[in-house]
Design a protein around this motif. Structure first.
Motif, mmCIF file in Angstrom:
data_model
loop_
_atom_site.group_PDB
_atom_site.id
_atom_site.type_symbol
_atom_site.label_atom_id
_atom_site.label_comp_id
_atom_site.label_asym_id
_atom_site.label_seq_id
_atom_site.Cartn_x
_atom_site.Cartn_y
_atom_site.Cartn_z
ATOM 1 N N LYS A 210 -20.608 8.628 46.183
ATOM 2 C CA LYS A 210 -19.578 9.505 46.763
ATOM 3 C C LYS A 210 -19.244 10.682 45.846
ATOM 4 C CE LYS A 210 -17.493 5.771 49.350
ATOM 5 N NZ LYS A 210 -16.364 4.848 49.441
ATOM 6 N N HIS A 211 -19.414 10.466 44.556
ATOM 7 C CA HIS A 211 -19.170 11.495 43.550
ATOM 8 C C HIS A 211 -20.364 11.539 42.606
ATOM 9 C CE1 HIS A 211 -15.062 10.313 44.764
ATOM 10 N NE2 HIS A 211 -14.787 11.584 44.553
ATOM 11 N N ASP B 178 -20.126 15.231 49.086
ATOM 12 C CA ASP B 178 -20.036 15.813 50.428
ATOM 13 C C ASP B 178 -19.188 17.093 50.445
ATOM 14 O OD1 ASP B 178 -17.554 14.701 50.026
ATOM 15 O OD2 ASP B 178 -17.513 13.550 51.888
ATOM 16 N N ARG C 245 -17.386 15.731 44.474
ATOM 17 C CA ARG C 245 -17.720 14.876 45.621
ATOM 18 C C ARG C 245 -19.060 15.349 46.164
ATOM 19 N NH1 ARG C 245 -14.368 11.455 48.192
ATOM 20 N NH2 ARG C 245 -15.603 11.658 50.089
#
Length: 109
Positions: free
Chosen positions: A40-41, A58, A56
């Motif tokens: 996620k990170h 995303d 992040r």
């Protein structure tokens, strides 16, 4: 005037100067991405400015950081690293992250 430096010392200096071409010399393999929190990170290490960013995967900031590195000629190594992360951590979504980067046109020349 005679030189007080030894033949070996002069040869060592010449050998060191021969390798200078303005390029960065790094011993070992340089990792651009350090995965965190199940993909996620990530820490993104940037050779162009010497900074490491915690982002992040995303986020638009992540896309722009990778775009900067790809524009500086690191695209092939980053894609290889993303593929290695996807193979090593299949449930962390690195294949999706690479797909997002490709769709954003990050790796296009």
């Amino acid at each position: 005037m005679a030189s007080n430096t030894s033949k070996t010392a002069r040869a060592s200096v010449r050998a060191g100067q021969a390798g200078q071409g303005g390029a960065l010399s790094v011993l070992g393999e340089f990792k651009y991405l350090i995965p965190l929190n199940g993909g996620k990170h990530a820490y993104v290490r940037n050779l162009t400015n010497g900074k490491t960013s915690h982002l992040r995967t995303d986020s638009e900031a992540f896309v722009e950081e990778i775009r900067t590195l790809a524009g500086a000629g690191h695209a092939i190594k980053i894609r290889a690293e993303l593929n290695n992360l996807a193979a090593a951590y299949p449930s962390d979504g690195w294949d999706t992250t690479e797909k997002r980067l490709v769709e954003a046109g990050v790796f296009e020349a």
